[in-house]
Design a protein around this motif. Structure first.
Motif, PDB file in Angstrom:
ATOM      1  N   ARG A 134       0.826  -1.205   0.000  1.00 23.23           N
ATOM      2  CA  ARG A 134       0.000   0.000   0.000  1.00 23.23           C
ATOM      3  C   ARG A 134       0.866   1.265   0.000  1.00 23.23           C
ATOM      4  NH1 ARG A 134      -4.942  -1.834   2.930  1.00 23.23           N
ATOM      5  NH2 ARG A 134      -5.677  -3.528   1.581  1.00 23.23           N
ATOM      6  N   GLN A 135       1.947   1.203   0.747  1.00 25.68           N
ATOM      7  CA  GLN A 135       2.862   2.347   0.794  1.00 25.68           C
ATOM      8  C   GLN A 135       3.453   2.626  -0.580  1.00 25.68           C
ATOM      9  OE1 GLN A 135       6.220   3.585   3.953  1.00 25.68           O
ATOM     10  NE2 GLN A 135       6.774   1.765   2.815  1.00 25.68           N
ATOM     11  N   ASP A 136       3.834   1.577  -1.289  1.00 22.09           N
ATOM     12  CA  ASP A 136       4.384   1.733  -2.631  1.00 22.09           C
ATOM     13  C   ASP A 136       3.347   2.334  -3.570  1.00 22.09           C
ATOM     14  OD1 ASP A 136       6.691   0.950  -4.563  1.00 22.09           O
ATOM     15  OD2 ASP A 136       4.903   0.131  -5.523  1.00 22.09           O
ATOM     16  N   ASP A 137       2.101   1.888  -3.463  1.00 21.81           N
ATOM     17  CA  ASP A 137       1.025   2.466  -4.281  1.00 21.81           C
ATOM     18  C   ASP A 137       0.882   3.962  -4.016  1.00 21.81           C
ATOM     19  OD1 ASP A 137       0.437   0.045  -5.445  1.00 21.81           O
ATOM     20  OD2 ASP A 137      -1.245  -0.412  -4.108  1.00 21.81           O
ATOM     21  N   LEU A 138       0.978   4.342  -2.762  1.00 20.07           N
ATOM     22  CA  LEU A 138       0.821   5.751  -2.394  1.00 20.07           C
ATOM     23  C   LEU A 138       1.962   6.596  -2.941  1.00 20.07           C
ATOM     24  CD1 LEU A 138      -0.716   7.926  -0.800  1.00 20.07           C
ATOM     25  CD2 LEU A 138       0.646   7.295   1.205  1.00 20.07           C
ATOM     26  N   TRP A 139       3.182   6.141  -2.770  1.00 28.11           N
ATOM     27  CA  TRP A 139       4.345   6.905  -3.233  1.00 28.11           C
ATOM     28  C   TRP A 139       4.359   7.023  -4.750  1.00 28.11           C
ATOM     29  CZ3 TRP A 139       9.368   8.169  -0.675  1.00 28.11           C
ATOM     30  CH2 TRP A 139       9.251   8.225   0.716  1.00 28.11           C
ATOM     31  N   ASN A 140       3.823   6.032  -5.446  1.00 21.38           N
ATOM     32  CA  ASN A 140       3.878   6.034  -6.909  1.00 21.38           C
ATOM     33  C   ASN A 140       2.649   6.644  -7.566  1.00 21.38           C
ATOM     34  OD1 ASN A 140       6.366   4.700  -8.012  1.00 21.38           O
ATOM     35  ND2 ASN A 140       5.743   3.116  -6.561  1.00 21.38           N
ATOM     36  N   PHE A 141       1.667   7.048  -6.778  1.00 22.04           N
ATOM     37  CA  PHE A 141       0.402   7.511  -7.348  1.00 22.04           C
ATOM     38  C   PHE A 141       0.608   8.687  -8.307  1.00 22.04           C
ATOM     39  CE2 PHE A 141      -3.625   9.784  -7.455  1.00 22.04           C
ATOM     40  CZ  PHE A 141      -4.525   8.763  -7.646  1.00 22.04           C
ATOM     41  N   LEU A 142       1.224   9.755  -7.865  1.00 23.81           N
ATOM     42  CA  LEU A 142       1.444  10.914  -8.732  1.00 23.81           C
ATOM     43  C   LEU A 142       2.528  10.678  -9.781  1.00 23.81           C
ATOM     44  CD1 LEU A 142       1.057  13.989  -6.344  1.00 23.81           C
ATOM     45  CD2 LEU A 142      -0.448  13.297  -8.209  1.00 23.81           C
ATOM     46  N   PRO A 143       3.690  10.095  -9.418  1.00 18.99           N
ATOM     47  CA  PRO A 143       4.703   9.853 -10.453  1.00 18.99           C
ATOM     48  C   PRO A 143       4.215   9.026 -11.619  1.00 18.99           C
ATOM     49  CG  PRO A 143       5.691   9.628  -8.279  1.00 18.99           C
ATOM     50  CD  PRO A 143       4.210   9.788  -8.068  1.00 18.99           C
ATOM     51  N   ALA A 144       3.364   8.022 -11.368  1.00 16.78           N
ATOM     52  CA  ALA A 144       2.864   7.181 -12.459  1.00 16.78           C
ATOM     53  C   ALA A 144       2.045   8.005 -13.442  1.00 16.78           C
ATOM     54  CB  ALA A 144       2.011   6.042 -11.895  1.00 16.78           C
ATOM     55  N   ARG A 145       1.222   8.880 -12.923  1.00 16.86           N
ATOM     56  CA  ARG A 145       0.364   9.697 -13.780  1.00 16.86           C
ATOM     57  C   ARG A 145       1.163  10.774 -14.503  1.00 16.86           C
ATOM     58  NH1 ARG A 145      -1.777   6.859 -10.269  1.00 16.86           N
ATOM     59  NH2 ARG A 145      -3.964   6.176 -10.367  1.00 16.86           N
ATOM     60  N   ILE A 146       2.127  11.361 -13.821  1.00 20.56           N
ATOM     61  CA  ILE A 146       3.010  12.337 -14.470  1.00 20.56           C
ATOM     62  C   ILE A 146       3.808  11.654 -15.580  1.00 20.56           C
ATOM     63  CG2 ILE A 146       5.044  13.795 -14.113  1.00 20.56           C
ATOM     64  CD1 ILE A 146       3.937  14.359 -11.277  1.00 20.56           C
ATOM     65  N   SER A 147       4.289  10.446 -15.311  1.00 20.37           N
ATOM     66  CA  SER A 147       5.061   9.697 -16.313  1.00 20.37           C
ATOM     67  C   SER A 147       4.230   9.400 -17.543  1.00 20.37           C
ATOM     68  CB  SER A 147       5.567   8.378 -15.710  1.00 20.37           C
ATOM     69  OG  SER A 147       6.392   8.599 -14.595  1.00 20.37           O
ATOM     70  N   GLY A 148       2.973   8.996 -17.337  1.00 21.68           N
ATOM     71  CA  GLY A 148       2.118   8.675 -18.469  1.00 21.68           C
ATOM     72  C   GLY A 148       1.845   9.879 -19.351  1.00 21.68           C
ATOM     73  N   VAL A 149       1.522  11.010 -18.720  1.00 19.20           N
ATOM     74  CA  VAL A 149       1.282  12.235 -19.484  1.00 19.20           C
ATOM     75  C   VAL A 149       2.546  12.666 -20.222  1.00 19.20           C
ATOM     76  CG1 VAL A 149       0.727  14.684 -19.286  1.00 19.20           C
ATOM     77  CG2 VAL A 149      -0.585  13.002 -17.978  1.00 19.20           C
ATOM     78  N   ALA A 150       3.694  12.592 -19.531  1.00 17.18           N
ATOM     79  CA  ALA A 150       4.958  12.983 -20.158  1.00 17.18           C
ATOM     80  C   ALA A 150       5.283  12.086 -21.350  1.00 17.18           C
ATOM     81  CB  ALA A 150       6.090  12.934 -19.135  1.00 17.18           C
ATOM     82  N   MET A 151       5.002  10.780 -21.231  1.00 20.49           N
ATOM     83  CA  MET A 151       5.292   9.870 -22.340  1.00 20.49           C
ATOM     84  C   MET A 151       4.406  10.170 -23.542  1.00 20.49           C
ATOM     85  SD  MET A 151       5.593   5.690 -22.414  1.00 20.49           S
ATOM     86  CE  MET A 151       7.098   5.660 -21.440  1.00 20.49           C
ATOM     87  N   VAL A 152       3.164  10.564 -23.307  1.00 22.29           N
ATOM     88  CA  VAL A 152       2.296  10.964 -24.411  1.00 22.29           C
ATOM     89  C   VAL A 152       2.894  12.171 -25.133  1.00 22.29           C
ATOM     90  CG1 VAL A 152       0.048  11.947 -24.995  1.00 22.29           C
ATOM     91  CG2 VAL A 152       0.187  10.020 -23.404  1.00 22.29           C
ATOM     92  N   LEU A 153       3.353  13.165 -24.378  1.00 27.45           N
ATOM     93  CA  LEU A 153       3.976  14.345 -24.984  1.00 27.45           C
ATOM     94  C   LEU A 153       5.231  13.966 -25.761  1.00 27.45           C
ATOM     95  CD1 LEU A 153       3.659  16.889 -22.017  1.00 27.45           C
ATOM     96  CD2 LEU A 153       2.265  16.786 -24.098  1.00 27.45           C
ATOM     97  N   VAL A 154       6.020  13.072 -25.206  1.00 32.03           N
ATOM     98  CA  VAL A 154       7.250  12.631 -25.877  1.00 32.03           C
ATOM     99  C   VAL A 154       6.925  11.876 -27.157  1.00 32.03           C
ATOM    100  CG1 VAL A 154       9.205  11.029 -25.658  1.00 32.03           C
ATOM    101  CG2 VAL A 154       8.704  12.644 -23.823  1.00 32.03           C
TER     102      VAL A 154
END
Length: 321
Positions: free
Chosen positions: A203-223
């Motif tokens: 659960r802790q890992d899910d919490l820490w990765n919540f925003l980075p995962a979404r930022i990464s996805g949006v950034a990859m779309v832009l790339v």
């Protein structure tokens, strides 16, 4: 502020040049040793009940990242006290070690090289080193998909997330994130051994990765747009399939990558001889091919560069405001 930004940028460049040499001591190995020792000690110290196991696992999952943060911060401060350059070099070195961009390209590159040689057995062995699924019966398409998926998924937790946490709190917070990630990879399983003990870590890992995962996805779309891939499809598949995974975070970059490459990823897979039914991600607009492995690597690297550039610009603006 600029000091830490420069250390992060230097660490990023070191990762691009050096990667993660196997002969070099790595903090993740020390974290793994601490997790093994801590688990054995805490299992003995707490009652052998579901509640006792959950409490023991929570103690381990909280103490390792907190301890890692303060140990790293103390070491950097001590090195800086000896000489400012020593503190800078130590922080840059640790920023290098928390990033895995070149390592991912190298390991997936071994899969690609074996496929191009026609060595399917060698490709299966190479991909088994970077994925958790059974690989011994995968065909060429299955091997390729496995390699592409691991590069795409690890764009977030192996590159972007540690980069973002290091941007916020320097190498100490980046290393604390790696501790959280390592805990999840070692004890965050829903099996008989870790169903209760590893619950807090997962659960802790899910919490820490919540925003980075979404930022990464949006950034990859832009790339995808910037590098000439199918940006429009990347955006469409990202919006549609980014939650097609049991984990709330794992499918964001997989969806963006599948859309950018016009291929379909994920689907059913065997783990320890058991078939697991999983939804597919993306549409099979064309067949998967070996060249998709380096393409995924370019998407990953472009995403990392875009995030680093944004971090540096934001930090400089804050510094001069």
């Amino acid at each position: 502020m600029l000091y830490h930004t420069a250390a992060l940028a230097a660490g990023f460049l070191l990762d691009q040049i050096l990667g993660d040499p196997r002969w070099m001591p790595h903090p993740v190995r020390a974290m793994g040793w601490c997790i093994q020792r801590g688990e054995a000690l805490l299992r003995r110290a707490f009652p052998q009940t579901p509640g006792g196991e959950r409490l023991a696992g929570a103690v381990l999952a909280l103490s390792l990242p907190v301890g890692t943060f303060f140990l790293a911060a103390g070491a950097i401060c001590l090195a800086g006290w000896v000489h400012p350059l020593a503190g800078f070099l130590l922080e840059a070195f640790w920023c290098n070690q928390i990033l895995a961009a070149k390592g991912l390209r190298q390991e997936s590159g071994l899969v690609y090289d074996a496929l191009k040689r026609g060595d399917l057995e060698g490709a299966r062995k190479a991909v088994s080193m970077i994925v958790g699924r059974d690989t011994q019966h995968l065909d060429e398409t299955g091997v390729t998909k496995a390699a592409v998926e691991t590069v795409a998924e690890n764009t977030s937790d192996g590159v972007v997330a540690p980069l973002l946490f290091a941007a916020i709190g320097g190498a100490p917070l980046g290393l604390a994130y790696k501790a959280v990630n390592t805990l999840d990879s070692m004890i965050g399983y829903k099996n008989d051994a870790y169903l209760h003990f590893g619950r807090f870590a997962a659960r802790q890992d899910d919490l820490w990765n919540f925003l980075p995962a979404r930022i990464s996805g949006v950034a990859m779309v832009l790339v995808a747009y910037l590098l000439g891939f199918d940006g429009k499809n990347a955006a469409r598949i990202f919006c549609r399939d980014r939650l097609c995974h049991k984990s709330p975070n794992s499918a964001h970059t997989e969806a963006a990558c599948a859309g950018a490459l016009d291929i379909q990823l994920a689907g059913d897979a065997y783990y320890f001889g058991v078939l697991h039914h999983k939804p597919t991600i993306g549409d099979p607009l064309r067949p998967v091919e070996a060249e998709d492995i380096p393409r995924a690597g370019r998407l990953m690297n472009g995403t990392a560069v875009l995030i680093l550039t944004a971090v540096v610009l934001i930090r400089m603006c804050l510094y001069f405001m």
